[in-house]
Design an enzyme around this catalytic site. Structure first.
Site, PDB file in Angstrom:
ATOM      1  N   GLU A 126       3.349  -9.050 -13.743  1.00 45.46           N
ATOM      2  CA  GLU A 126       2.329 -10.012 -14.159  1.00 45.46           C
ATOM      3  C   GLU A 126       2.768 -10.749 -15.417  1.00 45.46           C
ATOM      4  O   GLU A 126       2.502 -11.948 -15.565  1.00 45.46           O
ATOM      5  CB  GLU A 126       1.000  -9.303 -14.405  1.00 45.46           C
ATOM      6  CG  GLU A 126      -0.141 -10.255 -14.758  1.00 45.46           C
ATOM      7  CD  GLU A 126      -1.480  -9.552 -14.836  1.00 45.46           C
ATOM      8  OE1 GLU A 126      -2.188  -9.508 -13.820  1.00 45.46           O
ATOM      9  OE2 GLU A 126      -1.809  -9.022 -15.935  1.00 45.46           O
ATOM     10  N   ASP A 163      -3.210  -8.233  -3.878  1.00 47.13           N
ATOM     11  CA  ASP A 163      -3.322  -6.790  -4.079  1.00 47.13           C
ATOM     12  C   ASP A 163      -4.152  -6.170  -2.964  1.00 47.13           C
ATOM     13  O   ASP A 163      -5.164  -6.760  -2.530  1.00 47.13           O
ATOM     14  CB  ASP A 163      -3.966  -6.478  -5.427  1.00 47.13           C
ATOM     15  CG  ASP A 163      -2.944  -6.405  -6.555  1.00 47.13           C
ATOM     16  OD1 ASP A 163      -1.747  -6.674  -6.293  1.00 47.13           O
ATOM     17  OD2 ASP A 163      -3.343  -6.083  -7.687  1.00 47.13           O
ATOM     18  N   ILE A 164      -3.765  -4.981  -2.521  1.00 50.10           N
ATOM     19  CA  ILE A 164      -4.465  -4.323  -1.422  1.00 50.10           C
ATOM     20  C   ILE A 164      -5.780  -3.680  -1.867  1.00 50.10           C
ATOM     21  O   ILE A 164      -6.708  -3.542  -1.061  1.00 50.10           O
ATOM     22  CB  ILE A 164      -3.556  -3.252  -0.766  1.00 50.10           C
ATOM     23  CG1 ILE A 164      -4.127  -2.781   0.568  1.00 50.10           C
ATOM     24  CG2 ILE A 164      -3.338  -2.079  -1.720  1.00 50.10           C
ATOM     25  CD1 ILE A 164      -4.151  -3.813   1.641  1.00 50.10           C
ATOM     26  N   ASP A 165      -5.895  -3.296  -3.137  1.00 51.75           N
ATOM     27  CA  ASP A 165      -7.107  -2.617  -3.607  1.00 51.75           C
ATOM     28  C   ASP A 165      -8.179  -3.644  -3.968  1.00 51.75           C
ATOM     29  O   ASP A 165      -8.688  -3.698  -5.093  1.00 51.75           O
ATOM     30  CB  ASP A 165      -6.808  -1.702  -4.792  1.00 51.75           C
ATOM     31  CG  ASP A 165      -6.104  -2.403  -5.937  1.00 51.75           C
ATOM     32  OD1 ASP A 165      -5.420  -3.420  -5.703  1.00 51.75           O
ATOM     33  OD2 ASP A 165      -6.222  -1.925  -7.081  1.00 51.75           O
ATOM     34  N   LYS A 216      -1.369   6.734  -2.227  1.00 54.64           N
ATOM     35  CA  LYS A 216      -2.791   6.819  -1.909  1.00 54.64           C
ATOM     36  C   LYS A 216      -3.463   5.459  -1.748  1.00 54.64           C
ATOM     37  O   LYS A 216      -4.641   5.385  -1.385  1.00 54.64           O
ATOM     38  CB  LYS A 216      -3.511   7.624  -2.987  1.00 54.64           C
ATOM     39  CG  LYS A 216      -3.053   9.077  -3.060  1.00 54.64           C
ATOM     40  CD  LYS A 216      -3.785   9.844  -4.153  1.00 54.64           C
ATOM     41  CE  LYS A 216      -3.329  11.294  -4.220  1.00 54.64           C
ATOM     42  NZ  LYS A 216      -4.011  12.038  -5.301  1.00 54.64           N
ATOM     43  N   ALA A 274       0.857  -1.190   0.000  1.00 52.63           N
ATOM     44  CA  ALA A 274       0.000   0.000   0.000  1.00 52.63           C
ATOM     45  C   ALA A 274       0.892   1.239   0.000  1.00 52.63           C
ATOM     46  O   ALA A 274       1.236   1.769   1.061  1.00 52.63           O
ATOM     47  CB  ALA A 274      -0.936  -0.003   1.197  1.00 52.63           C
ATOM     48  N   THR A 320      -3.004 -11.283 -22.964  1.00 48.08           N
ATOM     49  CA  THR A 320      -2.132 -10.105 -23.020  1.00 48.08           C
ATOM     50  C   THR A 320      -0.732 -10.449 -22.501  1.00 48.08           C
ATOM     51  O   THR A 320      -0.173  -9.768 -21.631  1.00 48.08           O
ATOM     52  CB  THR A 320      -2.735  -8.942 -22.217  1.00 48.08           C
ATOM     53  OG1 THR A 320      -3.012  -9.390 -20.873  1.00 48.08           O
ATOM     54  CG2 THR A 320      -4.013  -8.447 -22.850  1.00 48.08           C
TER      55      THR A 320
END
Length: 352
Positions: free
Chosen positions: A301, A209-211, A123, A120, A243
């Site tokens: 990724e 992931d934190i979000d 923001k 994190a 991708t």
């Protein structure tokens, strides 16, 4: 002549007896080491003494609790709308193809510790509270969990009430000017964390992931040697539309005609040893690309997908475990377990 033969027989008997005594002493010595120090004879012995194994490893069978009641399994009835096994015989975990009562009973006997890492920076600290509060409701409930939060703003981390045997460790890291650099730096941070702090502290590790926010169970059904999560946007398209990094100059390069699944960089995990090898390899490949002035299309990724192509995961988690929006579901998604939090990327990221 008879005296000489008797002498030779006596010498031979003495040699055999000496050998037996020597072997017995070794066995006793080893048994004493096992009793007093917890070592075993298979460990390497040097002039400095016995070297402890690098990795904390526990070997258990899938032992069920006596008298446990659960639904009878069937080899004839199950999910028919999705694949439940990969071409290399790794299970793909979907709602409906595991029994939570049985699998929790098996793994709770093993007294496991699950390390869980999140980043994190900037923001992104605004997502910490929802992530941790929702994790405390749904993530490995009843297990020992240690969260490791990497942030450049420790003072902004909110207080979140943790359950029994669960805790948060905050580690300060430098700020970075590009979100791409944040993404690419994670593999090195994870590699060092495993080496320096987790070797004797945890049994499994998940990197998330934190979000994101939990809405459903994420439990022992996800444990495995090497675990990848199938990307929610690309789980039902041909590999030509994945991708992947398509430039041969990059170490993450995957040709159009190759590929198994497209894995989300937002969630992966497994045993400490296997995840350490993953993070070390990806970190080395990222550094080689950087030295050649190339950045893979999706940074870490892309390198994660290259790693999983060559090192097949032992367990795959369906897109239930990393969905894109809790309010939208595909027909195959019976439950959303973890999902991205809607956000304005221009607002939270340090650069476009």
């Amino acid at each position: 002549m008879m005296v000489r033969q008797n002498f030779l027989i006596a010498v031979l008997f003495g040699m055999i007896l000496s050998g037996l005594i020597y072997l017995n002493n070794i066995q006793c010595s080893c048994n004493q080491q096992i009793t007093e120090q917890g070592f075993n004879c298979s460990q390497q012995i040097t002039e400095q003494g016995i070297i402890k194994p690098k990795w904390k490893q526990k070997i258990f069978g899938l032992r069920s609790t006596p008298g446990l009641l659960y639904n009878q399994p069937s080899v004839l009835v199950g999910r028919t709308d999705v694949a439940s096994v990969s071409p290399w015989s790794a299970p793909i975990i979907w709602e409906g193809n595991f029994d939570s009562t049985l699998i929790d009973s098996i793994y709770k006997q093993q007294n496991l510790t699950i390390a869980t890492t999140v980043f994190a920076l900037g923001k992104y600290t605004r997502f910490v509270k929802d992530f941790l509060e929702s994790a405390e409701q749904h993530y490995f409930v009843g297990f020992r969990v240690h969260y490791y939060l990497f942030t450049d703003q420790p003072e902004s981390v909110p207080e979140v009430k943790m359950g029994e045997n669960r805790g948060l460790i905050v580690q300060k890291v430098p700020s970075l000017n590009r979100w791409q650099d944040i993404s690419m730096s994670r593999m090195e941070k994870l590699e060092k964390l495993i080496e320096n702090e987790l070797v004797n502290e945890a049994d499994y590790i998940f990197c998330l992931d934190i979000d994101a926010k939990f809405y459903g169970r994420w439990g022992a059904e996800t444990l495995g040697r090497l675990v990848g999560v199938i990307h929610p946007w690309l789980f039902n398209v041909p590999r030509s539309q994945f991708t992947y990094e398509r430039r041969p100059e990059s170490k993450a390069y995957i040709p159009v005609e190759e590929g198994d699944y497209y894995y989300a960089g937002a969630a992966f995990g497994g045993s400490l040893e296997d995840v350490h090898h993953l993070t070390k390899t990806c970190r080395e490949q990222l550094q080689i690309d950087a030295a050649n002035s190339i950045e893979a299309v999706w940074q870490e990724e892309s390198h994660l997908n290259k790693y999983f192509l060559l090192n097949k995961p032992s367990k795959l988690l369906s897109p239930e475990y990393m969905w894109w929006d809790v309010n939208e579901k595909a027909a195959q998604i019976k439950i959303v377990r973890l999902t991205n939090v809607p956000k304005n990327y221009a607002d939270v990221r340090p650069n476009p």
